[in-house]
Design an enzyme around this catalytic site. Sequence first.
Site, PDB file in Angstrom:
ATOM      1  N   ASN A 359     -25.681 -15.740  79.916  1.00 58.55           N
ATOM      2  CA  ASN A 359     -26.961 -16.314  80.329  1.00 58.55           C
ATOM      3  C   ASN A 359     -26.879 -17.844  80.222  1.00 58.55           C
ATOM      4  OD1 ASN A 359     -26.978 -16.387  77.429  1.00 58.55           O
ATOM      5  ND2 ASN A 359     -29.184 -16.714  77.533  1.00 58.55           N
ATOM      6  N   CYS A 361     -27.813 -20.113  78.132  1.00 57.96           N
ATOM      7  CA  CYS A 361     -27.526 -20.764  76.849  1.00 57.96           C
ATOM      8  C   CYS A 361     -26.341 -20.133  76.119  1.00 57.96           C
ATOM      9  CB  CYS A 361     -28.769 -20.730  75.973  1.00 57.96           C
ATOM     10  SG  CYS A 361     -30.119 -21.724  76.631  1.00 57.96           S
ATOM     11  N   GLU A 363     -25.710 -17.224  74.795  1.00 56.01           N
ATOM     12  CA  GLU A 363     -25.782 -16.272  73.696  1.00 56.01           C
ATOM     13  C   GLU A 363     -25.701 -14.826  74.179  1.00 56.01           C
ATOM     14  OE1 GLU A 363     -30.252 -16.825  74.563  1.00 56.01           O
ATOM     15  OE2 GLU A 363     -28.398 -17.969  74.704  1.00 56.01           O
TER      16      GLU A 363
END
Length: 952
Positions: A359, A361, A363
């Site tokens: 995704n 970011c 994570e």
Amino acid sequence: MTDTKTERTKASGKPKGLTIQRVFTTAGVHPYDEVTWERRDVVQTNWKTGETVFEQRGVEFPDYWSLNASTIVTTKYFRGAVGTDAREASLKALVDRVVDTYQAAGERYGYFATAEDAEIFGHELKWMLIHQYFSFNSPVWFNVGTASPQQVSACFILSVDDSMESILNWYREEGFIFKGGSGAGLNLSRIRSSKELLSSGGTASGPVSFMRGADASAGTIKSGGATRRAAKMVVLDVDHPDIVEFVETKAREEDKIRALRDAGFDMDLGGKDIVSVQYQNANNSVRVSDSYMAAVEAGSEFGLRGRKDGRVVETVDARELWNKIALAAWECADPGIQYDDTINAWHTNPETGRITASNPCSEYMSLDNSSCNLASLNLLKFLGEDDTFDAATFVKAVELIITAMDISICFADFPTESIAETTRNYRQLGIGYANLGALLMAMGRGYDTENGRSLAAAITSAMTGASYRRSAELAAIVGPYNGYARNASAHQKVMRKHQVANDELRLIEEADRDIHEVATHEWSRVIELGARNGFRNAQASVLAPTGTIGFMMDCDTTGVEPDFSLVKFKKLVGGGSMQIVNQTVPRALKRLGYSDEISEAIVAYIAENGHVVDAPGLKREHYEVFDTAMGERAIKPMGHVRMMAAVQPFISGAISKTVNLPETATVEEIADVYLQGWKLGLKALAVYRDNCKVGQPLSDGKKKEAVVEAPVAEPEVRIEYRPRRQRLPKSRRGKTTSFTVGGAEGYMTSSEYTDGRLGELFLKLGKQGSTLAGVMDAFSIAISIALQYGVPLETYVQKFTNLKFEPAGMTDDPDLRMAQSIIDYVFKRLALDYLAFDERSELGIYTADERARYVATGSYLSEEDEAQMIESESLKNDAADNMTFDERGANQPALLTIEPRLSGTARTSAELMEKLTGHAVDAPLCLTCGTKMRPSGSCYVCEGCGSTSGCS
């Protein structure tokens, strides 16, 4: 389908549903009745014009919720048109809308043994939410229980193939995801490179060219119709033939931004002219393999392979490519790194497919065309009065939240059918936490310490262990995820890897043993129940940025981050704001054994200076407890990396975190951070070097003073100097300048000596007799007297430019388009009027004509002016030829192909502002309310209104 499966499990004699025990609530008492509620007015104004942009009066919140939290929830999450009966006006209505939906779905899909268990489940969730123990991710608050599609996931991974149909579908799918308030990432490595041929015989465009269209689309869509922009991630494999172009893409655009900024365009984050450059709406990451990293260490060659046939198209020096990656990250913070073999070694579903992307970011890492809904716990809520972490209650909270998150997949809507199918078949969840930095500080532990890391690891292990244990229990009731059977061996293997990591965890503090025992018990149950029941979820945990929801929970720190600064923003009743010392600091001082009197003195010192160095009464060995991400005692880059490495073995997915580096960091240091991330077993890593982006002005970069040898001691000769005032002539030249800053009008009158030096200043602001007018009169007199006593104007320009306070913003001065305050404008204008070019160029202050000339010619001066300057200097004497570059820079103006930097004094001024405000000056201003934002993962979030620059 799920109902049928539930009937089968009942017929086979398996458990008929969960029995829910009360942990937080009291039988016969509704959780809302245990709270004192109060009515508040939420009013937001435009920071430039003062115009009211949002107003909702009489909203209802618990009395212990901060004004920040209630403002963020009211403006972001309350649904319905403002001013109508449909508008939500109480936290009760919001929580009921969400939790009642979850509770009803849990009953409908057979999760609970009885209706009473379902009711207890709902009450427990409501209690934790109103007491800020946890929060669901933003799309849940946006969508659940409304007429909108019930999108609950914040994180999406897409896929794109090497066809125009697939590429155009990528644009379309991203648009729908952004519209729903979420972000997406994908890997472009299937698209053939610009060095390969099309079937028609022509040359392919390559993935970087197609990134332009997706970037433009993302830049026009606001997530969820809210104020934040779309968030996205673009990944390219390191063996793709276009990898160098991909690596350098954003660094080249940053060069354009600098040139346009110097020409006077508004290139700040959210500036009206930033849309003229490309690739600004995505985070870029290079996916590296173990074989490539081994080639980097060996300094050997590495093959870039065609996408269609896998043949080597080009051979490159692996270390040279690695240095290009580090250089680009040094220049503009992109690209980040994702470690492909590590990611897939912890993959629970390898039989279904590899993990190729993440995704926005970094994570959430799972299968293509999948999604993940998130929730985060507030760790500080589980710290007892005796300063011990309540692991048993923490685990109970985790199992309730995991249950709710899994229920949401049963009724959730998804932007595409392929994402819906994958998510329902694998049921990926992302439980995580916030306030780790605050928890460590409250317990008297430094973030970059062994005992800080071991505590974080033990808590993370307990969280993920409890999540998978509850997942196995759910599998016994409503069945394992549909893709489990073909991946059972691999899934169980990963569970054993987590268990081994837990067993090998080295505890530093005896107090952590209880937490570790709880974690060990949970992993034992995971292995036992998983072998018997399978698992309901392919993934359980991630560590997300927790930007907006972190403020909803009144957290001091986000995600896995340390404290950003020791002072924080606080909204005041009736409007306005102030900076206060984080409430965690007094608690930490008490934990460390300081008396109330000494603690008060230390807190007062921090309030004034922003750091603890030389704080009265504070022991030096305790400094590390108060280290922060920015400021005087900033945590070293490897301190961030080591914390990530400590908790990564206990996370299903990865960690959203940016490693902060000072402006003085070198390319080699960034390369080493990326290398150590691989060696320490991280899945992904991103960096940010202060001042590497135009959108953020200089914040940190102390100019080292030259070391001077002490002279030989001589008899002391005391000479006393007394300043003499040189008064202006009775009749003197002067000028009056009218100005507007952020809508505030004023007049500046300056008077000169006969030689043209400034000797007097008068400022008129506000109505005669008002406080503001009086303060400005006194300020003007003080400056005028000091100038007449010989204080150089340059000193005042250095000290007073870049001061930030309202009013601020646009001006009507063509040379100074933006001002950070009236004082900032006044002294920049005086610099342009009275300082020589070489003096103000040291401070980065130029006229509009000079900036335009720099863009066109690379020089701020015309050829005539430059020749005249060089001639006037005459290079002083031939000895100048033997000077070093640094020596020459101290004796003559830097010749103007070199981008000017702030002088040492101006840097000190910037640092002073950081200390006084508690914010680094490198973060952008919020587009909604104008408050200084702060980093949250790889994005920025506003402490005033909760707006983000991309990530949730």
